[in-house]
Write a protein that holds these residues in place. Structure first.
Motif, short mmCIF file in Angstrom:
data_model
loop_
_atom_site.label_atom_id
_atom_site.label_comp_id
_atom_site.label_asym_id
_atom_site.label_seq_id
_atom_site.Cartn_x
_atom_site.Cartn_y
_atom_site.Cartn_z
N THR A 1 0.79 -1.26 0.10
CA THR A 1 0.08 -0.04 -0.10
C THR A 1 0.97 1.06 0.09
OG1 THR A 1 -0.23 0.42 2.36
CG2 THR A 1 -1.80 -1.30 1.31
N GLY A 2 0.18 2.51 -0.12
CA GLY A 2 1.05 3.69 0.07
C GLY A 2 2.06 3.87 0.96
N SER A 3 1.80 3.43 2.15
CA SER A 3 2.85 3.49 3.12
C SER A 3 4.12 2.62 2.87
CB SER A 3 2.19 2.83 4.57
OG SER A 3 1.00 3.42 4.64
N THR B 1 -4.40 14.05 3.62
CA THR B 1 -5.49 13.82 3.50
C THR B 1 -6.60 13.67 4.77
OG1 THR B 1 -4.73 12.21 1.82
CG2 THR B 1 -6.98 11.71 2.51
N ASP C 1 4.65 12.75 -0.94
CA ASP C 1 3.47 11.82 -0.78
C ASP C 1 2.36 12.46 -1.33
OD1 ASP C 1 1.21 10.60 0.05
OD2 ASP C 1 1.41 10.36 2.10
N GLN D 1 -5.44 2.88 -4.79
CA GLN D 1 -6.78 2.94 -4.36
C GLN D 1 -7.37 4.22 -4.45
OE1 GLN D 1 -4.30 2.72 -2.15
NE2 GLN D 1 -4.78 3.03 -0.07
N LYS D 2 -6.64 5.35 -4.69
CA LYS D 2 -7.01 6.77 -4.85
C LYS D 2 -7.35 7.29 -6.20
CE LYS D 2 -5.65 6.63 -0.43
NZ LYS D 2 -5.36 7.40 0.72
N ILE E 1 -0.16 10.81 -2.56
CA ILE E 1 -1.27 9.60 -2.88
C ILE E 1 -2.56 10.11 -3.13
CG2 ILE E 1 -2.26 7.84 -1.67
CD1 ILE E 1 0.57 7.08 -0.32
N PHE F 1 -0.75 12.00 8.23
CA PHE F 1 0.10 11.26 7.11
C PHE F 1 1.37 11.99 7.40
CE2 PHE F 1 -3.93 9.88 5.45
CZ PHE F 1 -3.77 8.44 5.49
C1 PLP Z 1 -4.11 6.94 1.62
C2 PLP Z 1 -2.91 7.64 1.97
C3 PLP Z 1 -1.84 7.22 2.21
C4 PLP Z 1 -1.57 5.40 1.79
O1 PLP Z 1 -2.15 4.77 2.96
P1 PLP Z 1 -2.04 3.22 2.90
O2 PLP Z 1 -3.23 3.12 3.82
O3 PLP Z 1 -0.67 2.62 3.32
O4 PLP Z 1 -2.29 3.03 1.43
C5 PLP Z 1 -0.66 7.80 2.53
N1 PLP Z 1 -0.66 9.33 2.47
C6 PLP Z 1 -1.69 9.63 2.21
C7 PLP Z 1 -1.61 11.31 2.05
C8 PLP Z 1 -2.81 9.16 1.79
O5 PLP Z 1 -4.10 9.60 1.62
#
Ligand code: PLP
Length: 372
Positions: free
Chosen positions: A61-63, A137, A162, A187-188, A164, A88
């Motif tokens: 995932t993004g993290s 976010t 970041d 997923q964004k 995302i 975040f």
């Molecule tokens: C969704 C998001 C993430 C990623 O989170 P995961 O749950 O790891 O996919 C990271 N940074 C921002 C700004 C996000 O909106």
């Protein structure tokens, strides 16, 4: 049962045609059929990121891409400046600290954009890298990335963003703005399920990568780069997700890369318009087109639970200091006009307020849709 309406800032609704394509078959990741999809996806991502550099697809995932940025750019004992303007930003700082990076937080009041003077002052202490969100976010707030990038460049540090909830739905040309690391998530704005992240490094960042001493195995981007140069991924990869990604990217190219951004902007405008009439004021002083935070007079947690139980609508509330105070409505993904109107109708009922439904509908209709 009412139809399910997912209005979170990720995960987001996946277009039905993409869901169908993803479920047809599981390709092996080392086959000519998948190689074609992979190569096509990389090319599409480069266009969305607006970079000549490779954009890697990580199975995480993004993290995981955030962690990859830290471990590939830095060594323990290096100095990092982290913009912390919400949950975040805090995550960037925690990752840096885990790896022994000397971390300075630039705390920004929640809901506000980075103040450029404060930022320039903070940079004077000298850093190897600067980490920020493009859109935080948790507060639905957009930061002035282009101006920040110019300041970071002057300081000599690397700039990792970041993005995302920005790349794909907010203007963020990586090469033109001189960004050293940009991260996206499946997923964004890319409107497929959770599970993939995307990361691109500038030439300067790749040079830092070669010298970085943070421990890494799965997230060693040089190994992935080597495999990618042979049109392969280093490890196994979720081929159905990448099949869906290729389809979305193909559609973005066919309909123009600005379409998703335009749609997000319009959904955000409709949310502000209807929200104001429903007594829900805008929380952020620098609102993002990818997600809107609305302030509620009553406990937002209660509203959120009622929306879930009575209306089958999922959206997000606030965290920490914003718990119970805001509703966060996502604008990315395959959100239809009906989904937005169902939300406003439900809120109007719960809050005993009225809004101009016809004007809201007309506003929504003015936006193009990626998959029709
Ligand atoms: C969704 C998001 C993430 C990623 O989170 P995961 O749950 O790891 O996919 C990271 N940074 C921002 C700004 C996000 O909106």
């Amino acid at each position: 049962m009412k139809p399910y309406r997912l209005l979170a800032p990720g995960p987001v609704p996946v277009p039905p045609a993409v869901l169908k394509a993803m479920s047809e078959k599981v390709l092996h990741h080392r086959t000519p059929a998948f190689e074609k999809i992979l190569v096509e996806s990389w090319a599409g991502l480069k266009k969305v990121f607006a970079t000549a550099q490779p954009v890697q697809i990580l199975a995480g995932t993004g993290s995981s891409a955030m962690e990859a940025a830290v471990v590939n750019l830095l060594s323990p004992g290096d100095r990092a400046l982290v913009v912390v303007s919400g949950k975040f930003g805090e995550r960037w700082a925690e990752i840096c600290e885990r790896y022994g990076v000397l971390t300075t937080r630039l705390n920004v009041p929640w809901g506000q954009a980075v103040d450029l003077e404060d930022f320039a002052t903070a940079l004077k202490a000298g850093f190897n890298a600067v980490f920020t969100q493009a859109c935080e976010t948790s507060t639905a707030t957009l930061h002035p990335i282009q101006k920040m990038a110019a300041l970071v460049k002057n300081s000599g540090a690397l700039f990792a963003v970041d993005a995302i909830t920005a790349v794909g739905c907010v203007d963020l040309p990586m090469d033109q703005w001189g960004l050293d690391c940009v991260i996206g998530g499946s997923q964004k704005a890319f409107m497929i399920p959770t599970g993939l992240s995307f990361i691109a490094l500038s030439e300067r960042a790749w040079a830092a990568q070669a010298k970085s001493k943070c421990p890494k195995f799965y997230l060693d981007l040089s190994l992935e780069k080597k495999a990618n140069s042979k049109n392969e991924t280093h490890f196994s990869t979720p081929t159905p997700l990448i099949t869906g990604l290729a389809m979305v990217l193909r559609q973005m190219e066919a309909k123009g890369y600005g379409l998703v951004q335009k749609r997000c902007e319009t959904l955000a405008a409709a949310t502000r318009f209807a929200g104001a009439q429903l007594g829900l004021s805008l929380y952020s002083a620098s609102p993002s087109p990818s997600v809107t935070a609305l302030q509620t007079a009553s406990d937002s947690q209660v509203l959120r639970e009622r929306l879930e139980k009575e209306e089958n609508i999922t959206l997000m509330g606030g965290q920490d200091q914003l718990k119970g105070k805001i509703l966060r409505v996502g604008h990315m993904g395959d959100i239809q006009d009906d989904d937005m109107l169902a939300l406003f109708d439900a809120l109007a009922k719960m809050l005993s307020r009225r809004y101009d439904r016809a004007a809201t509908e007309a506003l929504l209709k003015s936006a193009p849709v990626l998959f029709t």
